[in-house]
Every structure is written in C-alpha cells, then in structure tokens.
Design an enzyme around this catalytic site. Structure first.
Site, mmCIF file in Angstrom:
data_model
loop_
_atom_site.group_PDB
_atom_site.id
_atom_site.type_symbol
_atom_site.label_atom_id
_atom_site.label_comp_id
_atom_site.label_asym_id
_atom_site.label_seq_id
_atom_site.Cartn_x
_atom_site.Cartn_y
_atom_site.Cartn_z
ATOM 1 N N GLY A 42 0.846 -1.195 0.000
ATOM 2 C CA GLY A 42 0.000 0.000 0.000
ATOM 3 C C GLY A 42 0.879 1.241 0.000
ATOM 4 O O GLY A 42 1.929 1.269 0.633
ATOM 5 N N GLY A 44 -0.607 4.571 0.248
ATOM 6 C CA GLY A 44 -1.368 5.751 0.643
ATOM 7 C C GLY A 44 -0.634 6.494 1.747
ATOM 8 O O GLY A 44 0.579 6.325 1.922
ATOM 9 N N HIS A 268 -21.001 8.421 5.826
ATOM 10 C CA HIS A 268 -20.729 9.856 5.813
ATOM 11 C C HIS A 268 -21.997 10.613 5.420
ATOM 12 O O HIS A 268 -22.645 10.264 4.441
ATOM 13 C CB HIS A 268 -19.607 10.141 4.813
ATOM 14 C CG HIS A 268 -19.018 11.498 4.977
ATOM 15 N ND1 HIS A 268 -19.717 12.633 4.684
ATOM 16 C CD2 HIS A 268 -17.805 11.899 5.413
ATOM 17 C CE1 HIS A 268 -18.938 13.683 4.932
ATOM 18 N NE2 HIS A 268 -17.780 13.273 5.371
ATOM 19 N N ARG A 333 -20.527 12.521 12.428
ATOM 20 C CA ARG A 333 -21.008 11.910 11.196
ATOM 21 C C ARG A 333 -22.113 10.887 11.415
ATOM 22 O O ARG A 333 -23.106 10.865 10.686
ATOM 23 C CB ARG A 333 -19.842 11.237 10.482
ATOM 24 C CG ARG A 333 -18.859 12.248 9.991
ATOM 25 C CD ARG A 333 -17.655 11.612 9.362
ATOM 26 N NE ARG A 333 -16.839 12.678 8.769
ATOM 27 C CZ ARG A 333 -15.692 12.476 8.162
ATOM 28 N NH1 ARG A 333 -15.202 11.258 8.066
ATOM 29 N NH2 ARG A 333 -15.018 13.479 7.654
#
Lengths: 640, 257
Positions: A42, A44, A268, A333
């Site tokens: 990964g 990110g 969300h 949220r």
C-alpha cells in the site's frame, strides 16, 4: 484455539506511556538496519509515509501498490483536512482535548493509550508536512489557517483547499520517490498482494500478482506492513475508489491475523445522492461544507417536490439545529447520517426517490458574500454541479449519507503489530484509534501518525528483539502459498458462467446496505447471513471471467476482490449481530433511547471483538480484548 | 441515448492495435463517461468478448488514473474535467465517439486504453521533492509564508499527474507536468535550497524519458483538468536558465559524480 490478545500497553500515566515506551524499546544500530528488509503493501498516507521513513532510517524497503503509481492511492481523495492539537487558535485545544474528543467521538470503543499517542504526535505531523512543502491554507500574516470540523468545538483542522488528502499524499509520495531514487526503496507498481507468507509462525513475505504480466511472484523480508486501506466497497456503492478492497487484510485474516470490529463502518452524511442503476460509486462532499451550509428538509411531506426556494423559512425543518443545538450542523457523522435517514424514512426526503436532504448555503452567501464561499468551497461546488447539473450557489445541494470509511480492521497491539508476529498494520487497515465512529479530519492524522511517527520506532523494537534467520523465497511456505494463489486464479477463469463480476458485487452491496448499513437489527442480519453464502455459492458456480491469467486482466482482478468480499461480508454481519448494543456507526434498532439515540451497553460490550479464522465453513472464534477506561469517564455521548 | 463508439483495442504492448466499432444503445445522460464504458463492458462480457481495459480508480477527478482521448481531446470536450467527471449529457443522441489512449512515445500502451505513465514517477524521483527526513523539522508556524505564495504553490500542486498535458501537446512534451512541480516547490521558502538543482535534474530526466521539447503551443493548459497555467513553464524556464548559469552540475546533484 483462542488467541491471546496482549495489547502491550506500556505501564505508567497516560501522558507518559509513549515517551516511556520509546525509551524502553530496543534500537537497531544504524549499520545493522541496512541488513534488514521490510515489505510495505500500500502506498497511501500510511504506506508511503512508512516506506519513506523506514528507508530514511536505513532499512531496505520494498513497497507495493496495485495502481499504476503510488501517487494514486485513495488517500488522494480526502478533501477536508487533518486535525492536530496545535492550539494555534488559542481556543482551548490541547493534546488532552483532542484525545478526549476522539475517544468520545468513537463512542468509547477505542483504546485510550493508542488514542492519546495519536493526539500527541498529531502536532509533529503538521511540522513534517510543512517542511515537505505541503501548501496548507494560510492567513494573510503567513501563518497557518484552521477550520472546525464535526464533533469538535475547537478549530484544529489544517487544510489545503478541498484537496488536503491529495497534498498530504503528494508530500509522502515525494518523500517515497526521493527514497526510491536513493535506492532505499524498491517500488512495485501494478502489483496486487494476494497472500501473506508465514515461516515459523512469523510473517516473512507476500505473494503478489504482477497485474501487467499476470506473473505470480514471491517476495521475502524480515517484516511485513499492510497499509491497504478499508473495506467500504463491500457495499459496492461507497465513496471509496473503485479499486479499494479487503483482499490483503482478509487473506491475512485467513492466515491467522485477528479481524477486529468489522461491523464498525462509517456512513458519511454529506454525499451526492444516487442518480440511477448505472451508478458505479458515490461522491463525497467534504464535511467542511457543514461549517457554512445548513441542513434541512421540508416540515411537510407535500412540500418535498416543490422548488426549495419557494418553501418559506417557517416551513423548513433544520433538524440538526433543532435536535442538537450545541453542535447543530457540525454534529458527528454517525449522528448526522442517522438524522438524515430518519427524515427520509419519515417521507420528507427530497430529490429522486426521496433519498436526499438539503444542504443550503443561502444564509452563508448572504452573510459572507458569494466570493468568500467560492474561496472556501469553490472546487466542491464545481464538482457538485458537474455531477448533478444543478448550481449550488442558487439552489441548495442535495445530499445523502454514503459508506465512507471503515473503523474496523485487523487487530493490532500498541506497536501496530497484528496477532501474526511480524505482520504490522497501519492506517485504515487496522482497527485501532477511531472506536465505533471516526471524527472528521482524523483519518489523515492517523494514517500519517502510524507511518511517520509510530512504526519507525516499533518495527525497530520487533526486529531488534526477534531472531530472524535468513529466509528466501525458495522456502516451501512460499511455494505452497504461491500454488494456492495460482489455483484460485485458475478456478476463477475456469467457471465461465453467465453473470458478470459486477452483477454479483452489486447484489452483495444491496444486501449489505439494506441489512448491515445505517441501521441494523437481528432479524435482518440473520437473513443476510443466509443470503450471503447463497450468493457466494452462485458466484463460484456462475461467474463469467473472460481472458487469461497472463497479461493485464481487469475482470480477473475484480473477481478476486469480490470473491473475498463475499466471504468477508459474512464476518461483518456476524460481528454486527453479536454486538447487541448501539455505538457510533453501529446502530442496532433494538438498542436505542426513547429519543432514538444510540444506546451503548458498557457492561457487556466495552471490548474489542477480534475474530479469528477457524477454517472454511467453520464459525470464526470470537476473542475479546477488554477496554479499560482509566482516564475518561464513560458517559452517554451527547451533542445536544 | 444511442451512441456509436470507436474504441482503440490493443491486446498487448507488442501487438498492433486498431479501432473497433461498438453500438452503445440506451445510455443515460446522467451517467459519467466511465459509467457508460462500464455498461458497454458489461454487455461485451455477456456476449463473451473481453471488456475494454481502461485505468480508473477514484472517479472523482483527483487520483489521475483515468486518461482517454475522446474525439481527439484529452479527457473529452469539457474544460477542467477529467474523463471520470465528464457526463454523457455533454453528448447528443446519435453521436459517434472516438476513444483512444494517450499517444506519446514516453507513454507506451499496456493494453487497450491503458498506458504506462511511470516516466512521470521517474521525473519526480529526479528532484520533485524537498529533502526533509521524517522527524527533522521545526514548528510549522516558525516559517510564515505569504498567502499569495502559498496560493500559487497550491495552484501548481493541484496537478494530478494524469498526463493530459503530454497527450495534448503536439511535441508530447511533459513540460507542464514538470513545471507544475518545480513551481510548486519553488514558490515556497522550504524549496529554495534545492531549487536550481531540481530544475536541472527534472528537465534532464524529462528529456531522458523521450518527451518532446516545449514550443509553447499552449495545448497543455487547455487540456489540463486542474487548470494549471502555462505560466509554470515560464517559471521552469527561468529556474533552468538561472541554474545553468550558476553551473550546478546535474551529476553533482544526483550523486553520480
């Protein structure tokens, strides 16, 4: 066999734990670091920052991503911002307050020590990113600007227009590219991890598919880091990028890593509503919009189809301001999402199918002028207009909740190591810091905290303390894992049924959204647990995957990911069914207060549910890590 | 809507490609361009034909994965819009649409509409960063940066690395991509120590990769979905000339000397 889950939380007062731990951890001397290798899966925020930082320290790093460049990891899409307890606003922020907000925001289902450390290192992240040239928003005096976000009453969010994730990721990506150029990191783009390899009970490598050639490769190392993001795409429609998947973490689970709290998913509140059956993904509108936008629906059902500008103020229900006067439109949220669902369930939703609520900037434009709004949210407004063909400057936006983030993930201890020795898990892929609900602008903070400031210390301690005899990819464990992966690939291609991979994925998504989505109950979850295995069976009998194992084959890539979602979905429902309480994003309709708020059961459920794989067709084993709260009082979360 | 597509199909890098015609009936104007391709692909699979390969990921215009020449324009007819954010309402019933990959020597085709853009990563490797190892920095507010400078840095940092600038350029130059990074980092005080070397090394790598030179056609800024201005190329040229004048050797910078 039940696992022993030792969270390895250091002794001592909360505020001293991390310092003390850093002193007590063993170090690897600089000359020895280059003898050790680490695999990072990964690229990110968590993966890129870890790979770059470990390479800077001198480790030999290999980094893998399925995209064509590490810069494309899905962190890039985060819009709103990153929290840090800098208290530059002088408005009462502190490490303690960020810690408290995060623990409370997570509905008291996270580990105190981890969250405190996160709040502590948050300040270093901003320093690091500024030094890398991340162009954060600034005031005219040249100092950094802040804005506020849901679930907080201080202004502690740093941002770069509506592209904060992009800028933070490019900072980490550039650091990674610097290390690639120096020879410290070997980068493998378009490579997808398909299994983790254990030797003598420790994670010592991975099996990957080179997506260009189709070749299945083995890679060995002294330790493995998974920073492979979340599993929101189990719902098919989510704000995640199309490629986001659970495969890396799920395969690790099947090799013995416990999966913690899989039912904790975040919906969300501010996304663009679904427009039709062709919909391939949902688009988030940053939560920062709730700083200036007011959420409302008509008071009367019969007004729903009217032009919103024709509905007078008195006939509008600003339901967040009404129900939660102190947080209002900036309620967390999970709460804002459920309130939108309630309004729509009550028949007062707007737009196609009645699944939408208004987010109205009329007042803000009157107060601040169009230009100020354009400066703050220009790119978001443009994005909205492009997708919906409506102008949000003159007509309120329509928004609806959508799956966005997954708090659950592989169980890790304080050192971010999973229940497989040597297998570390960072960022959204682990379960650690957000409890049952993540606050806005906290995901970027956690990804970078894990990668820049936690793993560089803790992995050194693991390597220094652990005997790691040389292992090569000739070891039989690699051959066995590789053979499994190849057999699975062949099996998918051999089915040649009648239905496309996407059709199965959509069907799975619908089951999950209806029965394991914003609201869940035991009856629905039991139904899902019957439907999912049936769908999985149909998939393995009737899916149609064309093309060959060799060369680029995007259908085959998708098929492998959906096959894992079809197993993982069951684990999620099982977890949701067993947790007989409501907390954060996990709302069981049977467990709510009289006014419809989540009702926690701390007596019975103040623990991390860490599921252990026990074989195909066998119920997984539930392991519990009790959560001890020594520094905060377990209160009912109230944003009223 | 009923459309006719002409799509570039190429099985692998070493095989010749060709345009193949597909009928695309019943397309909704609310679909994004990539959702339209999804629908076409689903139908192809049902007929037993391999779907069209194309890169895509975030589908919200920020990851830079998607990149298609649509009727000869990079990312299609709408300004400041990536292919994933282009919607079918930009087309008319009965339209014929030509879909091709980016065409540039430095972006070889992998399959169908997928190209290899790793040359961009190597340009960044040559110097598109500020060397600030983890843990070394001072407090973030110790270095005030005038707002206009920070804004200008951000304007250029908005590049998504999609490659539309290269695809649109008659010379297949990567000047706008390279210039955006040089300008972003050069606008900030943190970027000054490495500024000249950065310009030299990144330009050298750009040439090495086989991108063409810039002759200021300006097609790149027209095609850029993030609105990056050709002013960045002026800045790159200034930095490059200044660096050349101070005789900083690229070899010295890369450690090859």
């Amino acid at each position: 066999m039940a696992l022993t889950l030792d969270a390895k939380i250091p002794a001592g007062p909360l505020a001293e734990k991390w310092d003390r731990h850093r002193f007590e951890m063993k170090l690897v001397n600089p000359a020895n670091k280059r003898k050790h290798s680490v695999i990072v899966v990964g690229s990110g925020l968590a993966g890129a920052s870890a790979a770059a930082s470990l390479s800077e320290l001198g480790y030999r790093v290999s980094c893998f991503c399925f995209q064509d460049s590490p810069r494309r990891a899905h962190s890039i899409a985060a819009q709103g911002g990153i929290n840090a307890a800098k208290n530059y606003r002088n408005d009462g922020d502190s490490v303690q307050r960020l810690f408290y907000d995060t623990i409370k925001g997570g509905d008291f289902r996270a580990r105190e020590a981890n969250v405190y450390r996160l709040a502590q290192v948050s300040v270093d992240i901003i320093d690091q990113c500024v030094a890398q040239g991340v162009p954060f928003a600034r005031e005219y005096g040249g100092l950094l600007a802040n804005r506020s976000f849901g679930g907080a009453q201080v202004s502690r969010t740093f941002y770069a227009r509506g592209q904060t994730g992009q800028q933070l990721l490019l900072g980490a990506y550039q650091a990674l590219e610097k290390e690639i150029a120096r020879g410290g990191v070997a980068m493998f783009e378009r490579h997808e991890m398909l299994d983790v390899v254990l030797v003598d009970g420790k994670a010592r490598g991975i099996i990957v598919r080179d997506l260009r050639t189709g070749e299945i490769e083995s890679h060995a190392a002294d330790a493995v880091i998974l920073a492979t993001g979340g599993y929101g795409n189990v719902f098919y429609l989510s704000t995640n990028a199309k490629g986001c998947n659970v495969t890396a973490t799920y395969r690790a689970y099947k090799k013995g890593a416990a999966f913690a709290n899989p039912c904790f998913t975040q919906i969300h509140p501010t996304c663009i509503p679904v427009s039709g059956d062709h919909q391939s993904k949902l688009t988030l509108m940053s939560e920062s919009l709730r700083n200036d936008g007011r959420v409302w629906v008509p008071k009367r059902r019969e007004d729903c189809d009217k032009d919103p500008s024709s509905i007078p103020e008195a006939d509008r229900d600003y339901y967040l301001e009404r129900k939660y006067p102190s947080f209002g439109n900036l309620s967390p949220r999970d709460i804002a999402s459920r309130a939108a669902k309630e309004a729509c369930d009550d028949g007062r939703g707007v737009g196609p199918g009645g699944r939408g609520v208004y987010l109205d900037f009329g007042d803000a434009i009157k107060r601040l002028g169009r230009q100020a709004i354009e400066e703050r949210y220009g790119n978001l407004f443009e994005m909205y207009q492009r997708i919906t063909d409506e102008d949000p400057y003159t007509r309120p936006m329509r928004i609806y909740p959508a799956v966005h983030y997954t708090m659950g993930g592989l169980w890790v201890d304080y050192n971010l190591m999973s229940s497989i020795p040597g297998l570390h898990v960072l960022g959204e892929a682990n379960f650690s810091d957000h409890g049952a609900n993540r606050l806005g602008a906290s995901a970027l903070m956690q990804g970078l905290a894990d990668g820049y400031f936690v793993i560089p210390y803790t992995i050194g301690d693991y390597i220094a303390r652990t005997p790691l005899p040389a292992v090569s990819t000739d070891h039989p464990a690699f051959a066995a894992a590789k053979a499994d992966v190849e057999a699975r690939t062949r099996a998918l291609l051999a089915i040649n049924g009648t239905r496309t991979v996407d059709s199965f994925h959509r069907e799975l998504g619908k089951i999950m959204w209806d029965k394991c989505g914003m609201a869940r109950d035991a009856a629905g979850l039991r139904q899902a647990l019957e439907e999912i295995p049936r769908l999985r069976e149909a998939f393995w009998r009737d899916v149609k995957v064309l093309g060959a194992a060799e060369g680029l084959n995007q259908s085959l890539e998708k098929a492998g990911r959906v096959a894992d979602f079809l197993e993982f979905a069951e684990l999620m429902c099982r977890d949701a069914l067993h947790r007989e309480e409501s907390c954060g994003g996990h709302f069981r309709t049977e467990y709510q207060t009289e006014d419809g708020e989540a009702k926690r059961n701390d007596e019975a459920f103040a623990y991390v549910a860490a599921w252990e794989y026990a074989g195909d067709g066998v119920d997984p084993i539930l392991n519990k890590e009790p959560l001890a709260f020594e520094n905060v009082h377990l209160s009912t979360r109230s944003y009223k | 809507m009923h459309l006719t597509l002409h799509v570039w199909r190429q099985a692998s890098p070493d095989q010749p490609g060709r345009l193949v015609e597909y009928a695309a009936p019943d397309i909704s104007p609310d679909m994004s361009f990539l959702e339209m391709l999804d629908v076409v692909n689903e139908r192809l699979i049902q007929r037993g034909e391999e779907p069209v390969a194309f890169d895509h990921d975030c589908r919200e215009g920020i990851c830079g994965s998607c990149g298609l020449m649509i009727n000869g324009s990079a990312h299609g007819p709408m300004k400041l819009t990536t292919a994933c954010q282009l919607h079918m309402r930009s087309f008319k019933d009965g339209d014929a649409i030509w879909i091709e990959p980016w065409r540039a020597k430095a972006f070889p085709v992998v399959k169908d509409l997928v190209v290899d853009r790793s040359a961009f990563d190597r340009i960044i490797q040559a110097g598109g960063y500020i060397s600030a190892a983890t843990g070394t920095p001072q407090d973030a507010n110790a270095l005030p940066i005038p707002k206009p400078d920070a804004d200008w840095a951000m304007d250029n940092a908005a590049c998504i690395g999609c490659g539309a600038c290269v695809a649109a350029c008659p010379n297949a130059s990567a000047s706008l991509f390279t210039a955006a990074k040089v300008t972003h980092l050069g606008a900030l005080p943190q970027g000054q120590p490495e500024r000249e070397r950065r310009a030299l090394a990144m330009v050298a790598q750009m040439d090495e990769e086989g991108f063409g030179g810039c002759t200021l056609h300006g097609e790149c800024q027209e095609a850029c979905p993030k609105g990056i201005s050709i002013d960045a190329i002026m800045q790159l040229n200034r930095d490059y000339i200044r660096a050349s004048a101070t005789k900083v050797e690229v070899a010295e910078w890369t450690g090859a000397a």
